[in-house]
Design an enzyme around this catalytic site. Structure first.
Site, mmCIF file in Angstrom:
data_model
loop_
_atom_site.group_PDB
_atom_site.id
_atom_site.type_symbol
_atom_site.label_atom_id
_atom_site.label_comp_id
_atom_site.label_asym_id
_atom_site.label_seq_id
_atom_site.Cartn_x
_atom_site.Cartn_y
_atom_site.Cartn_z
ATOM 1 N N ASP A 95 0.859 -1.187 0.000
ATOM 2 C CA ASP A 95 0.000 0.000 0.000
ATOM 3 C C ASP A 95 0.897 1.240 0.000
ATOM 4 O OD1 ASP A 95 1.005 0.225 2.532
ATOM 5 O OD2 ASP A 95 -0.867 -0.201 3.557
ATOM 6 N N ASP A 269 -8.316 -7.296 0.244
ATOM 7 C CA ASP A 269 -7.400 -7.543 1.364
ATOM 8 C C ASP A 269 -8.061 -7.064 2.644
ATOM 9 O OD1 ASP A 269 -5.762 -4.954 2.691
ATOM 10 O OD2 ASP A 269 -6.931 -4.541 0.896
#
Length: 380
Positions: A95, A269
């Site tokens: 991320d 996720d």
């Protein structure tokens, strides 16, 4: 130049419209829809890479913010990148660090350049920008990198969210310029817009013009009611390219994985399965089991009689309860192993249902067995 990550469409479910596909990356391919276990600090808590392979995890996440602060991106680069450092040979997604920084709401200041904030532990001053996020992620060497975006809170004023998505677009352009390794790392854009449909559309259309190799929907699953999330996903999906991967960030409850696969998402996720496992909460084919509950003290049956994972094949509910009550690490390993196995098997079942054009039927069967068809189903 061919992008580092590509999407191959296999089929569309005639009953639901869900997509079956394959995402190809420099470290291997995986079928979608796919759930990605979260390895925040270069480890999926309590799980070895070998165990992750055993349960069919094909791609895992790393967290840019945490790895930047400890042990540092320079060390990981010297080690040969995140794959070498953590001994994982499959694909990795990192991320951007944005979500963590924006969750420090009382410790941060947003400017056009980036975000000034204080270290969540020692209070030292730090600065994260699109360029810095790209530098860190290039050093980490993940297969899929995420653009540095602003994640507005929900709910938020319309004007605030509009300004925010326009800044996110400008930051996305800066990310593309700063990205040093497009030939072996793919950078995905993140669509924001809070709960405003026109802003979701604007954000998607602006980012699609920038031609990222993949797109994520961000800023959902942050506490809003699930019907609101499903509505936003359904609305936003129509503005996302059909020939690129679509990633819904932060979603990991079984019902949401099914509902959002139906709405055309490919990748998901969430820390949910690993986080709840540490408290002894388990997902099973018959719904949620809180293994610490007294009713399991003498229960010598398996955690889930319909599961053939290592935990369910070898250990009883009574033993798991004993371990969790005694705060033994092995108990957390066993519940984590089971929860991740359960979700990855669920995704396998979703993919099979798409192949057979019966995902809506599968949803009905699963919801009934899991206990989600009642008026107020238990959530996690």
């Amino acid at each position: 130049m061919k992008p580092a990550v590509t999407y191959e469409h296999i089929k569309t479910c005639k009953q639901s419209g869900a997509r079956l596909g394959i995402v190809h990356t420099p470290h291997g391919s995986f079928e979608t829809p796919m759930f990605m276990p979260v390895g925040t600090k270069a480890t999926v808590k309590t799980m070895s890479p070998e165990e992750l392979h055993d349960i069919n995890a094909k791609i895992i996440l790393g967290n840019t913010y945490h790895l930047w602060l400890q042990p540092g991106n320079e060390l990981i680069k010297r080690a040969g990148g995140l794959h070498q450092f953590m001994n994982w040979d499959g694909p990795i997604l990192t991320d951007s660090g944005g979500f963590q920084v924006f969750s420090l709401s009382n410790l941060r200041k947003i400017t056009e350049e980036g975000v000034y904030f204080r270290h969540h532990k020692n209070g030292s001053k730090l600065f994260l920008s699109p360029e810095k996020s790209m530098e860190i992620q290039n050093d980490l060497g993940s297969d899929i990198m995420m653009a540095f975006d602003e994640c507005p809170p929900m709910p938020a004023e319309y004007k605030y969210v509009k300004d925010s998505i326009e800044r996110t677009t400008r930051w996305a352009e800066r990310c593309l310029k700063a990205h040093a390794r497009p030939e072996d790392q793919a950078l995905f854009g993140i669509i924001q817009g809070g709960e405003y449909k026109d802003l979701r559309q604007q954000s998607a259309e602006e980012l699609v013009k920038l031609d990222f190799p993949g797109y994520a929907i961000g800023g959902l699953s942050v506490g809003e009611p699930k019907p609101v999330m499903y509505d936003m996903v359904e609305h936003t999906e129509q503005f996302m390219p059909k020939d690129k991967p679509r990633y819904l960030m932060g979603v990991g409850s079984p019902d949401a994985l099914i509902e959002c696969s139906i709405r055309g998402m490919d990748m998901f996720d969430c820390v949910l399965p690993t986080r709840i496992a540490r408290n002894g909460t388990c997902m099973t084919s018959e719904g949620r089991v809180v293994i610490k509950n007294a009713k399991y003290a003498d229960d010598l049956g398996p955690l889930d009689p319909n599961c053939d994972c290592y935990t369910c094949r070898n250990y009883s509910r009574a033993y798991l309860r004993h371990l969790i009550k005694a705060e033994e690490t092995f108990g957390i390993r066993l519940t984590t192993y089971h929860n991740l196995y359960f979700l990855l098997k669920l995704m396998e079942d979703i993919r099979q249902a798409i192949r057979e054009d019966r995902l809506l039927d599968f949803k009905e069967e699963f919801f009934e067995q899991y206990g989600l068809n009642v008026e107020n189903p238990k959530n996690f």
